[in-house]
Structure formats: structure tokens, C-alpha cells
Scaffold this motif. Structure first.
Motif, PDB file in Angstrom:
ATOM      1  N   LYS A 279     -17.985  17.470  12.013  1.00  0.00           N
ATOM      2  CA  LYS A 279     -17.736  18.173  13.278  1.00  0.00           C
ATOM      3  C   LYS A 279     -16.695  17.392  14.073  1.00  0.00           C
ATOM      4  N   LEU A 280     -15.520  17.337  13.528  1.00  0.00           N
ATOM      5  CA  LEU A 280     -14.425  16.597  14.144  1.00  0.00           C
ATOM      6  C   LEU A 280     -13.916  17.365  15.360  1.00  0.00           C
ATOM      7  N   THR A 281     -14.113  16.801  16.542  1.00  0.00           N
ATOM      8  CA  THR A 281     -13.715  17.449  17.787  1.00  0.00           C
ATOM      9  C   THR A 281     -12.207  17.447  17.938  1.00  0.00           C
ATOM     10  N   GLN A 282     -11.664  18.586  18.311  1.00  0.00           N
ATOM     11  CA  GLN A 282     -10.231  18.714  18.516  1.00  0.00           C
ATOM     12  C   GLN A 282      -9.975  18.936  20.001  1.00  0.00           C
ATOM     13  N   GLN A 283      -9.241  18.025  20.614  1.00  0.00           N
ATOM     14  CA  GLN A 283      -8.996  18.090  22.047  1.00  0.00           C
ATOM     15  C   GLN A 283      -7.876  19.075  22.352  1.00  0.00           C
ATOM     16  N   SER A 284      -7.780  19.436  23.632  1.00  0.00           N
ATOM     17  CA  SER A 284      -6.713  20.319  24.092  1.00  0.00           C
ATOM     18  C   SER A 284      -5.917  19.601  25.177  1.00  0.00           C
ATOM     19  N   GLY A 285      -4.888  20.257  25.695  1.00  0.00           N
ATOM     20  CA  GLY A 285      -4.075  19.663  26.755  1.00  0.00           C
ATOM     21  C   GLY A 285      -2.712  19.234  26.258  1.00  0.00           C
TER      22      GLY A 285
ATOM     23  N   PHE B 293       0.844  -1.178   0.000  1.00  0.00           N
ATOM     24  CA  PHE B 293       0.000   0.000   0.000  1.00  0.00           C
ATOM     25  C   PHE B 293       0.889   1.242   0.000  1.00  0.00           C
ATOM     26  N   PRO B 294       0.443   2.321  -0.623  1.00  0.00           N
ATOM     27  CA  PRO B 294       1.265   3.524  -0.690  1.00  0.00           C
ATOM     28  C   PRO B 294       1.417   4.173   0.675  1.00  0.00           C
ATOM     29  N   GLU B 295       2.523   4.919   0.858  1.00  0.00           N
ATOM     30  CA  GLU B 295       2.698   5.692   2.071  1.00  0.00           C
ATOM     31  C   GLU B 295       1.586   6.732   2.151  1.00  0.00           C
ATOM     32  N   ARG B 296       1.112   6.951   3.382  1.00  0.00           N
ATOM     33  CA  ARG B 296       0.041   7.924   3.575  1.00  0.00           C
ATOM     34  C   ARG B 296       0.649   9.241   4.054  1.00  0.00           C
ATOM     35  N   LEU B 297       0.478  10.273   3.293  1.00  0.00           N
ATOM     36  CA  LEU B 297       0.936  11.596   3.686  1.00  0.00           C
ATOM     37  C   LEU B 297      -0.094  12.183   4.631  1.00  0.00           C
ATOM     38  N   SER B 298       0.320  12.517   5.853  1.00  0.00           N
ATOM     39  CA  SER B 298      -0.617  13.051   6.836  1.00  0.00           C
ATOM     40  C   SER B 298      -0.264  14.499   7.124  1.00  0.00           C
ATOM     41  N   LEU B 299      -1.212  15.384   6.868  1.00  0.00           N
ATOM     42  CA  LEU B 299      -0.983  16.807   7.041  1.00  0.00           C
ATOM     43  C   LEU B 299      -1.759  17.328   8.241  1.00  0.00           C
ATOM     44  N   PRO B 300      -1.193  18.304   8.970  1.00  0.00           N
ATOM     45  CA  PRO B 300      -1.942  18.898  10.074  1.00  0.00           C
ATOM     46  C   PRO B 300      -3.115  19.714   9.552  1.00  0.00           C
ATOM     47  N   LEU B 301      -4.097  19.940  10.417  1.00  0.00           N
ATOM     48  CA  LEU B 301      -5.276  20.697  10.004  1.00  0.00           C
ATOM     49  C   LEU B 301      -4.911  22.085   9.502  1.00  0.00           C
ATOM     50  N   SER B 302      -3.864  22.667  10.060  1.00  0.00           N
ATOM     51  CA  SER B 302      -3.474  24.009   9.656  1.00  0.00           C
ATOM     52  C   SER B 302      -3.098  24.075   8.183  1.00  0.00           C
ATOM     53  N   CYS B 303      -2.750  22.917   7.584  1.00  0.00           N
ATOM     54  CA  CYS B 303      -2.375  22.886   6.171  1.00  0.00           C
ATOM     55  C   CYS B 303      -3.593  22.742   5.264  1.00  0.00           C
ATOM     56  N   MET B 304      -4.741  22.447   5.843  1.00  0.00           N
ATOM     57  CA  MET B 304      -5.947  22.234   5.060  1.00  0.00           C
ATOM     58  C   MET B 304      -7.014  23.207   5.553  1.00  0.00           C
ATOM     59  N   ASN B 305      -7.268  24.266   4.796  1.00  0.00           N
ATOM     60  CA  ASN B 305      -8.125  25.320   5.313  1.00  0.00           C
ATOM     61  C   ASN B 305      -9.574  25.164   4.900  1.00  0.00           C
ATOM     62  N   ASP B 306      -9.931  24.056   4.303  1.00  0.00           N
ATOM     63  CA  ASP B 306     -11.303  23.951   3.824  1.00  0.00           C
ATOM     64  C   ASP B 306     -11.767  22.499   3.858  1.00  0.00           C
ATOM     65  N   TYR B 307     -12.696  22.200   4.778  1.00  0.00           N
ATOM     66  CA  TYR B 307     -13.274  20.867   4.830  1.00  0.00           C
ATOM     67  C   TYR B 307     -13.951  20.512   3.512  1.00  0.00           C
ATOM     68  N   ALA B 308     -14.493  21.488   2.830  1.00  0.00           N
ATOM     69  CA  ALA B 308     -15.257  21.229   1.617  1.00  0.00           C
ATOM     70  C   ALA B 308     -14.425  20.503   0.574  1.00  0.00           C
ATOM     71  N   ILE B 309     -13.140  20.857   0.474  1.00  0.00           N
ATOM     72  CA  ILE B 309     -12.263  20.206  -0.498  1.00  0.00           C
ATOM     73  C   ILE B 309     -12.128  18.725  -0.157  1.00  0.00           C
ATOM     74  N   ALA B 310     -11.888  18.427   1.125  1.00  0.00           N
ATOM     75  CA  ALA B 310     -11.741  17.039   1.562  1.00  0.00           C
ATOM     76  C   ALA B 310     -13.019  16.252   1.307  1.00  0.00           C
ATOM     77  N   ILE B 311     -14.139  16.823   1.657  1.00  0.00           N
ATOM     78  CA  ILE B 311     -15.412  16.110   1.534  1.00  0.00           C
ATOM     79  C   ILE B 311     -15.775  15.875   0.072  1.00  0.00           C
TER      80      ILE B 311
END
Length: 217
Positions: A44-50, A5-23
Motif C-alpha cells: 500500500k505505497l502511498t502516493q502524494q499529491s501537490g 554496481f549496475p545502473e538502476r533503471l527507474s520507471l514511473p508507476l504508469s509503466c508498471m500496471n501490476d504490483y503482482a509482477i514486482a512482488i
């Protein structure tokens, strides 16, 4: 040797400014998932703190428990430290009997205190982990007792906000895939990976919709 399987490139949310593109990408790549997305609605992906200690301690509490039971234990755990910060030192100073009193099993007390000891001896901070790729973060943290790949993947999704994480061993993901794709049995890891290839590079968003699909009629 070629990887299956190909390597999965995982980007932080800050690199993706629009959920609409992903969806929109997911709906075009996987029409069955697209139907689920339409039924569930807005992501509505919950982002935890701490900090790292807080995040992993919470994950330890929630392991192998219902959400209701784990939430009750977690709130009682927080109450133990209402007059001071939750630090590695504070956890190590807390008697086992006190932790048992709020609902921790003996095994989870071992996990919690091993986590605190690792924090004291130099486990990377969240800020330092953010500089690493997903697999490097997983290999760093699974050295702590009770912290497995699934637990670190939850950290990647809900705390480090990586967009391309597919927790292949998660029971909810497996059950959701079985339902959506009308499989006779729960899919194994290889099958989950095969289905999830279509979701690259938005496996986290797809996973969130898979989890939510289990709440649909």
C-alpha cells in the motif's frame, strides 16, 4: 572505470500496471524479503499529491522530526495559507516569526525560503522533472538549501512514483536490513547496495516492505 554496481533503471508507476509482477519477482530473487512480504501483506505505497513547492516544503518540515511532531507542524503550516494558495510569493511574504510560531526552526525557515526563491527563479516543475532520469533530478534539486539526496529520493518514491529507488542512507532501510538479514551492525551504504542488487528493478517496492518490516513483532 567499471562501476561497482549496475545502473538502476527507474520507471514511473504508469509503466508498471501490476504490483503482482514486482512482488513475485522480489520473492523469487530474495527469499528473506519474500518472508517479509508474506508477513506484511498487500503493498500500500502511498502516493502524494501537490506541486514541487508543496512536496519539497513538506519534506523540509518532516526532516529530523518524529512523524507525530512533523505532522502537527505541517498542518499548522497549511493553516497559515487556508485563505490562499501556497505559492513561493506567499511563503516569502510570511514573516519568520509567523513560521517560528507554527514550529519551524530558524534553519528550516532558511531552507523553506531558499526553496521558494529557487521556485521563483526557475526551478523545473514536476512535469519537467518527470522527463529526467533519477540522478539528473537529484542533481537538479540538491542545489536548494536543505534538500539532500534522501529528500529527493522521497520525492522520487512518493510523488514521481519511480519504482527503482533505493535510499541507501535512510535509517529505516538500514535498520530493516540489519534485522531481516541478521547483521551485527547497521549496514553501510556499500552493504545496502549489495543487498539491494537482488531487488532490481523494483527497489522502491522492496524499500516499502523494508520500512514496514520494522512494524512487525
Amino acid at each position: 572505470m567499471e562501476k561497482p554496481f549496475p545502473e538502476r533503471l527507474s520507471l514511473p508507476l504508469s509503466c508498471m500496471n501490476d504490483y503482482a509482477i514486482a512482488i513475485q519477482t522480489l520473492k523469487l530473487a530474495d527469499p528473506r524479503l519474500g518472508t517479509v512480504i508474506d508477513q506484511v501483506g498487500e503493498c500500500k505505497l502511498t502516493q502524494q499529491s501537490g506541486d514541487l513547492l508543496h512536496s519539497l516544503a513538506r519534506s523540509i518540515v518532516y526532516q529530523q522530526l518524529s512523524t507525530k511532531a512533523a505532522t502537527a507542524i505541517y498542518h499548522r503550516f497549511l493553516e497559515l495559507y487556508r485563505d490562499r494558495a501556497i505559492t513561493a510569493e506567499a511563503i516569502l511574504e510570511t514573516p519568520d516569526e509567523t513560521l517560528r510560531g507554527v514550529g519551524f526552526s530558524r534553519q528550516k525557515i532558511v531552507y523553506l525560503k531558499d526553496l521558494a526563491q529557487n521556485i521563483q527563479t526557475g526551478l523545473p516543475t514536476l512535469e519537467e522533472l518527470e522527463e529526467l532520469e533519477d540522478e539528473a533530478i537529484i542533481q537538479t534539486l540538491i542545489k536548494v538549501k536543505g534538500i539532500g539526496r534522501w529528500t529527493v529520493q522521497m520525492l522520487l518514491i512518493f510523488r514521481l512514483h519511480r519504482w527503482n529507488v533505493l535510499p541507501v542512507d535512510d535509517l529505516g532501510i538500514r535498520a530493516g536490513i540489519r534485522r531481516i538479514y541478521q547483521l551485527e551492525e547497521l549496514p553501510d551504504k556499500k552493504t545496502v547496495l549489495q543487498v539491494g542488487q537482488a531487488w532490481n528493478p523494483y527497489c522502491t517496492i522492496a524499500s516499502w516492505y523494508i520500512w514496514r518490516s520494522l512494524e512487525l513483532p
